[in-house]
Design a protein around this motif. Sequence first.
Motif, mmCIF file in Angstrom:
data_model
loop_
_atom_site.group_PDB
_atom_site.id
_atom_site.type_symbol
_atom_site.label_atom_id
_atom_site.label_comp_id
_atom_site.label_asym_id
_atom_site.label_seq_id
_atom_site.Cartn_x
_atom_site.Cartn_y
_atom_site.Cartn_z
ATOM 1 N N CYS A 21 0.857 -1.181 0.000
ATOM 2 C CA CYS A 21 0.000 0.000 0.000
ATOM 3 C C CYS A 21 0.895 1.234 0.000
ATOM 4 O O CYS A 21 1.575 1.511 0.998
ATOM 5 C CB CYS A 21 -0.904 -0.011 1.225
ATOM 6 N N THR A 28 0.845 -4.965 2.896
ATOM 7 C CA THR A 28 -0.518 -5.347 3.241
ATOM 8 C C THR A 28 -0.773 -6.735 2.662
ATOM 9 O O THR A 28 0.097 -7.310 2.004
ATOM 10 C CB THR A 28 -1.541 -4.330 2.695
ATOM 11 N N MET A 30 -3.984 -9.218 0.773
ATOM 12 C CA MET A 30 -5.328 -9.327 0.216
ATOM 13 C C MET A 30 -5.838 -10.738 0.474
ATOM 14 O O MET A 30 -5.175 -11.715 0.101
ATOM 15 C CB MET A 30 -5.310 -9.061 -1.292
ATOM 16 N N ASP A 66 -7.040 -6.693 3.320
ATOM 17 C CA ASP A 66 -8.213 -6.265 2.567
ATOM 18 C C ASP A 66 -8.930 -7.496 2.026
ATOM 19 O O ASP A 66 -8.315 -8.546 1.812
ATOM 20 C CB ASP A 66 -7.810 -5.386 1.378
ATOM 21 N N TRP A 85 -13.386 -6.935 11.154
ATOM 22 C CA TRP A 85 -13.211 -6.283 9.860
ATOM 23 C C TRP A 85 -14.197 -5.118 9.766
ATOM 24 O O TRP A 85 -15.325 -5.206 10.247
ATOM 25 C CB TRP A 85 -13.469 -7.270 8.726
ATOM 26 N N ASP A 88 -15.426 -0.525 4.361
ATOM 27 C CA ASP A 88 -14.924 0.749 3.854
ATOM 28 C C ASP A 88 -16.068 1.463 3.144
ATOM 29 O O ASP A 88 -16.590 0.983 2.147
ATOM 30 C CB ASP A 88 -13.773 0.516 2.869
#
Length: 98
Positions: A21, A28, A30, A66, A85, A88
């Motif tokens: 990121c 980060t 995924m 993410d 979590w 967003d």
Amino acid sequence: MAQREGQGALLGFALICPTWCFGRMARTAMLNDLYVSPNARRCGVGRVLMLAAREEATQMGAVMMDLFTAHTNTEAQALYESLGWELDTTLRYYSLYV
């Protein structure tokens, strides 16, 4: 991967991919895939896989993870939110198929 002890039946799997990121200037991860076999759902397999994925991300030095899921996948969303979590609500996700 999650399997029943002493059996070869695959109960589910999680796939995490390391990413970077630039906004955070940090590694980060995924969560690219999470799958639980229909006959193993609602038995805690997804939770175990999610916790293992988090541990793996921590081991690889990721500062955050993410994932994305379908708007209609409310059962998965409930699992993700129960594990801390956060949805967003700022960014919009786009794709381009090539």
